[in-house]
Design a protein around this motif. Structure first.
Motif, PDB file in Angstrom:
ATOM      1  N   ALA A   1       9.409  -3.542 -11.149  1.00  0.00           N
ATOM      2  CA  ALA A   1       8.689  -3.535  -9.903  1.00  0.00           C
ATOM      3  C   ALA A   1       7.668  -2.754 -10.518  1.00  0.00           C
ATOM      4  CB  ALA A   1       9.593  -2.261  -8.851  1.00  0.00           C
ATOM      5  N   GLU A   2       6.681  -2.890  -9.376  1.00  0.00           N
ATOM      6  CA  GLU A   2       4.869  -2.332 -10.009  1.00  0.00           C
ATOM      7  C   GLU A   2       4.208  -1.040  -9.260  1.00  0.00           C
ATOM      8  OE1 GLU A   2       2.412  -5.745  -9.539  1.00  0.00           O
ATOM      9  OE2 GLU A   2       3.050  -6.637 -11.406  1.00  0.00           O
ATOM     10  N   LEU A   3       4.053  -0.061  -9.523  1.00  0.00           N
ATOM     11  CA  LEU A   3       3.305   0.822  -9.162  1.00  0.00           C
ATOM     12  C   LEU A   3       1.939   1.214  -9.213  1.00  0.00           C
ATOM     13  CD1 LEU A   3       4.558   4.431  -9.423  1.00  0.00           C
ATOM     14  CD2 LEU A   3       2.619   4.063  -9.703  1.00  0.00           C
ATOM     15  N   HIS A   4       0.647   0.822  -8.572  1.00  0.00           N
ATOM     16  CA  HIS A   4      -0.795   0.497  -8.935  1.00  0.00           C
ATOM     17  C   HIS A   4      -1.328   2.105  -7.942  1.00  0.00           C
ATOM     18  CE1 HIS A   4      -0.245  -3.309 -10.427  1.00  0.00           C
ATOM     19  NE2 HIS A   4       0.785  -3.784  -9.722  1.00  0.00           N
ATOM     20  N   LEU A   5      -2.270   2.413  -8.498  1.00  0.00           N
ATOM     21  CA  LEU A   5      -3.456   3.127  -8.089  1.00  0.00           C
ATOM     22  C   LEU A   5      -4.468   2.931  -8.130  1.00  0.00           C
ATOM     23  CD1 LEU A   5      -3.584   6.048  -6.575  1.00  0.00           C
ATOM     24  CD2 LEU A   5      -3.400   6.887  -8.712  1.00  0.00           C
ATOM     25  N   ARG A   6      -4.972   2.728  -7.194  1.00  0.00           N
ATOM     26  CA  ARG A   6      -6.307   2.622  -7.616  1.00  0.00           C
ATOM     27  C   ARG A   6      -7.246   2.837  -6.714  1.00  0.00           C
ATOM     28  NH1 ARG A   6      -8.627  -1.791  -4.705  1.00  0.00           N
ATOM     29  NH2 ARG A   6      -7.240  -2.591  -3.267  1.00  0.00           N
ATOM     30  N   PRO A   7      -8.631   2.903  -7.182  1.00  0.00           N
ATOM     31  CA  PRO A   7      -9.785   3.273  -6.254  1.00  0.00           C
ATOM     32  C   PRO A   7     -10.028   2.594  -5.038  1.00  0.00           C
ATOM     33  CG  PRO A   7     -10.694   3.063  -8.047  1.00  0.00           C
ATOM     34  CD  PRO A   7      -9.802   3.063  -8.569  1.00  0.00           C
ATOM     35  N   VAL A   8     -10.533   3.144  -3.754  1.00  0.00           N
ATOM     36  CA  VAL A   8     -10.995   1.647  -2.353  1.00  0.00           C
ATOM     37  C   VAL A   8     -12.420   2.827  -2.418  1.00  0.00           C
ATOM     38  CG1 VAL A   8      -9.021   1.417  -2.388  1.00  0.00           C
ATOM     39  CG2 VAL A   8      -9.784   3.566  -1.037  1.00  0.00           C
ATOM     40  N   ALA A   9     -12.493   2.437  -1.195  1.00  0.00           N
ATOM     41  CA  ALA A   9     -14.348   2.548  -0.588  1.00  0.00           C
ATOM     42  C   ALA A   9     -14.421   3.796  -0.688  1.00  0.00           C
ATOM     43  CB  ALA A   9     -15.059   1.845   0.045  1.00  0.00           C
ATOM     44  N   ASP A  10     -13.586   4.457  -0.124  1.00  0.00           N
ATOM     45  CA  ASP A  10     -13.535   6.298   0.240  1.00  0.00           C
ATOM     46  C   ASP A  10     -12.234   7.107  -0.230  1.00  0.00           C
ATOM     47  OD1 ASP A  10     -12.180   4.454   2.102  1.00  0.00           O
ATOM     48  OD2 ASP A  10     -13.302   5.516   3.695  1.00  0.00           O
ATOM     49  N   GLY A  11     -11.201   6.870  -1.014  1.00  0.00           N
ATOM     50  CA  GLY A  11     -10.709   7.208  -1.272  1.00  0.00           C
ATOM     51  C   GLY A  11      -9.833   6.571  -2.407  1.00  0.00           C
ATOM     52  N   VAL A  12      -8.298   6.163  -2.021  1.00  0.00           N
ATOM     53  CA  VAL A  12      -7.737   5.628  -3.315  1.00  0.00           C
ATOM     54  C   VAL A  12      -6.211   4.802  -3.123  1.00  0.00           C
ATOM     55  CG1 VAL A  12      -8.168   7.234  -5.383  1.00  0.00           C
ATOM     56  CG2 VAL A  12      -5.893   7.983  -3.778  1.00  0.00           C
ATOM     57  N   GLU A  13      -6.333   4.171  -3.309  1.00  0.00           N
ATOM     58  CA  GLU A  13      -4.641   3.491  -2.916  1.00  0.00           C
ATOM     59  C   GLU A  13      -3.272   3.521  -3.687  1.00  0.00           C
ATOM     60  OE1 GLU A  13      -4.744  -0.839  -0.682  1.00  0.00           O
ATOM     61  OE2 GLU A  13      -4.807  -1.351  -2.754  1.00  0.00           O
ATOM     62  N   LEU A  14      -2.580   3.745  -3.169  1.00  0.00           N
ATOM     63  CA  LEU A  14      -0.966   3.558  -3.799  1.00  0.00           C
ATOM     64  C   LEU A  14       0.064   2.059  -3.327  1.00  0.00           C
ATOM     65  CD1 LEU A  14       0.788   4.842  -6.336  1.00  0.00           C
ATOM     66  CD2 LEU A  14       1.604   6.282  -4.068  1.00  0.00           C
ATOM     67  N   LEU A  15       0.099   1.509  -4.508  1.00  0.00           N
ATOM     68  CA  LEU A  15       1.204   0.364  -3.698  1.00  0.00           C
ATOM     69  C   LEU A  15       2.841   0.074  -4.735  1.00  0.00           C
ATOM     70  CD1 LEU A  15       1.659  -2.423  -2.682  1.00  0.00           C
ATOM     71  CD2 LEU A  15       0.023  -3.380  -4.067  1.00  0.00           C
ATOM     72  N   VAL A  16       3.430   0.209  -4.057  1.00  0.00           N
ATOM     73  CA  VAL A  16       4.705   0.388  -5.038  1.00  0.00           C
ATOM     74  C   VAL A  16       5.030  -1.043  -4.329  1.00  0.00           C
ATOM     75  CG1 VAL A  16       6.424   1.686  -5.080  1.00  0.00           C
ATOM     76  CG2 VAL A  16       4.873   2.089  -5.358  1.00  0.00           C
ATOM     77  N   ARG A  17       5.505  -2.108  -5.640  1.00  0.00           N
ATOM     78  CA  ARG A  17       6.361  -3.011  -4.699  1.00  0.00           C
ATOM     79  C   ARG A  17       7.839  -3.901  -5.616  1.00  0.00           C
ATOM     80  NH1 ARG A  17       1.488  -7.315  -5.824  1.00  0.00           N
ATOM     81  NH2 ARG A  17       0.615  -7.416  -7.929  1.00  0.00           N
ATOM     82  N   ASP A  18       8.250  -4.417  -5.227  1.00  0.00           N
ATOM     83  CA  ASP A  18       9.388  -4.573  -6.322  1.00  0.00           C
ATOM     84  C   ASP A  18       9.821  -6.368  -5.798  1.00  0.00           C
ATOM     85  OD1 ASP A  18      11.617  -4.806  -4.254  1.00  0.00           O
ATOM     86  OD2 ASP A  18      10.771  -2.937  -3.998  1.00  0.00           O
ATOM     87  N   ASN A  19      10.492  -6.996  -6.915  1.00  0.00           N
ATOM     88  CA  ASN A  19      11.172  -8.099  -6.533  1.00  0.00           C
ATOM     89  C   ASN A  19      12.767  -8.566  -5.943  1.00  0.00           C
ATOM     90  OD1 ASN A  19      12.324  -7.353  -8.623  1.00  0.00           O
ATOM     91  ND2 ASN A  19      11.431  -9.434 -10.060  1.00  0.00           N
ATOM     92  N   GLY A  20      12.935  -7.352  -5.433  1.00  0.00           N
ATOM     93  CA  GLY A  20      14.087  -7.855  -4.734  1.00  0.00           C
ATOM     94  C   GLY A  20      14.002  -8.123  -3.303  1.00  0.00           C
ATOM     95  N   ARG A  21      15.353  -7.541  -2.622  1.00  0.00           N
ATOM     96  CA  ARG A  21      15.617  -8.169  -1.464  1.00  0.00           C
ATOM     97  C   ARG A  21      14.790  -8.419  -0.077  1.00  0.00           C
ATOM     98  NH1 ARG A  21      20.266  -6.197  -3.708  1.00  0.00           N
ATOM     99  NH2 ARG A  21      20.212  -4.272  -2.208  1.00  0.00           N
ATOM    100  N   GLY A  22      14.118  -7.736  -0.527  1.00  0.00           N
ATOM    101  CA  GLY A  22      13.297  -6.938   0.491  1.00  0.00           C
ATOM    102  C   GLY A  22      13.965  -6.434   1.927  1.00  0.00           C
ATOM    103  N   PRO A  23      13.427  -5.827   3.199  1.00  0.00           N
ATOM    104  CA  PRO A  23      13.643  -5.078   3.789  1.00  0.00           C
ATOM    105  C   PRO A  23      14.372  -5.905   5.352  1.00  0.00           C
ATOM    106  CG  PRO A  23      11.325  -5.081   4.318  1.00  0.00           C
ATOM    107  CD  PRO A  23      11.076  -6.044   2.846  1.00  0.00           C
ATOM    108  N   GLY A  24      14.614  -7.771   5.520  1.00  0.00           N
ATOM    109  CA  GLY A  24      14.464  -8.242   6.029  1.00  0.00           C
ATOM    110  C   GLY A  24      13.424  -7.924   7.575  1.00  0.00           C
TER     111      GLY A  24
END
Length: 322
Positions: free
Chosen positions: A247-270
């Motif tokens: 899994a990955e946990l990303h936090l990065r600045p964007v134009a007018d705030g921040v963006e958080l992204l959490v993603r994995d390589n699992g089965r997915g929600p379907g």
């Protein structure tokens, strides 16, 4: 022109034409001749067609309003019915949109109060677990150590097992207290808290890689808490349900705030999976700070959770893990 006057004008036109025909030179034979029946049928069909067209055009905005009301979801705010149609219909649509504005504002306010009370309760329970239960278990552990020092050889093994069980319970209490109220967030800030969270979820079966880009803007306490809780819930879902090993946990600045992204390589929600209580909780937290939240399958499989404090529209969540 309002819908009332449109229908009234059409009906008046039909009555005027009928009266003119009755008072004019046009006559109807008895029995009715085929040519006369044809003229009457054509006139009647024309009036019905025009009446149907006027009603269809006039009532079409009401149909669009009904569909908008069916699709309305306070957890997906911002969608509004297009104001169009006659005066009465347009006023009805504007009233509905104003009602949605009030409902979204009231729901956000009530949700903020509820989540604020929840955080206070979390803090109280975490403090009591740490101060009361933790200290009690620590005292029990010390007493067991004294008992072990004076116990005969035949009982030292059992006392040692009791010590280990008490020590494991104490560690679990401390872990629960940290999950309830992240002290690292208050003491060291969001970046350190997210890295600590990634390390906490990194086990033998799951590896969480944090990536925090530099240049993050100053964030309010509420925004940092929402970002942390969303990341915590997303990683909890990954560990419990996805079957992922990365899994990955990303936090990065964007134009007018921040963006958080959490993603994995699992089965997915379907494709047909609904949103459970955890996802709804993350969505509600995002609404408290005016953030945009998306949840769904990643482009390369697995699950992607994205929260962005900017108001701009988000691309579909995803991205294949390397």
């Amino acid at each position: 022109m309002s819908l009332f006057w449109r229908i009234f004008a059409l009906n008046a036109l039909g009555l005027v034409v009928a009266a003119a025909l009755l008072l004019g030179p046009v006559t109807v034979s008895t029995p009715v001749l085929p040519a006369e029946a044809f003229v009457i049928a054509v006139g009647l069909a024309s009036l019905l067609t025009v009446n149907a067209v006027v009603l269809r055009v006039g009532l079409a905005p009401l149909g669009r309003l009904a569909r908008a009301m069916t699709d309305a979801d306070l957890l997906h705010p911002g969608a509004r019915a297009v104001v169009s149609g006659p005066v009465e219909t347009a006023e009805l649509i504007r009233t509905y949109n104003a009602m949605l504005d009030r409902l979204e504002t009231e729901r956000a306010t009530s949700a903020a109060r509820a989540l604020s009370a929840q955080e206070r309760e979390r803090h109280r329970i975490a403090r009591e677990l740490h101060d009361e239960v933790g200290q009690t278990l620590t005292a029990v552990l010390l007493q067991l150590k004294r008992v072990a020092d004076r116990a005969p050889d035949g009982l030292r093994g059992e006392v040692g097992q009791a010590q280990e069980a008490t020590r494991a319970g104490l560690d679990e209490i401390r872990r629960i207290a940290r999950r309830l109220r992240p002290g690292v967030l208050d003491e060291l800030g969001l970046v350190s808290a997210l890295r600590s969270l990634a390390a906490e979820f990194t086990t033998h079966g799951l590896t969480v890689r944090p990536e925090v880009r530099p240049g993050l803007p100053a964030l309010t306490e509420e925004t940092e808490l929402v970002l942390y809780r969303v990341a915590q819930e997303a990683l909890t879902n990954t560990a419990r349900h996805s079957g992922a090993d990365r899994a990955e946990l990303h936090l990065r600045p964007v134009a007018d705030g921040v963006e958080l992204l959490v993603r994995d390589n699992g089965r997915g929600p379907g494709p047909t999976a609904g949103e459970g209580a955890g996802v709804l909780g993350m969505r509600e937290r995002a609404l408290l700070i005016g953030a945009t939240f998306t949840f769904g399958p990643g482009l390369g499989g697995g699950t992607a959770v994205r929260l962005r404090t900017a108001s701009a529209a988000l691309p579909p969540p995803g991205g294949e893990l390397p």
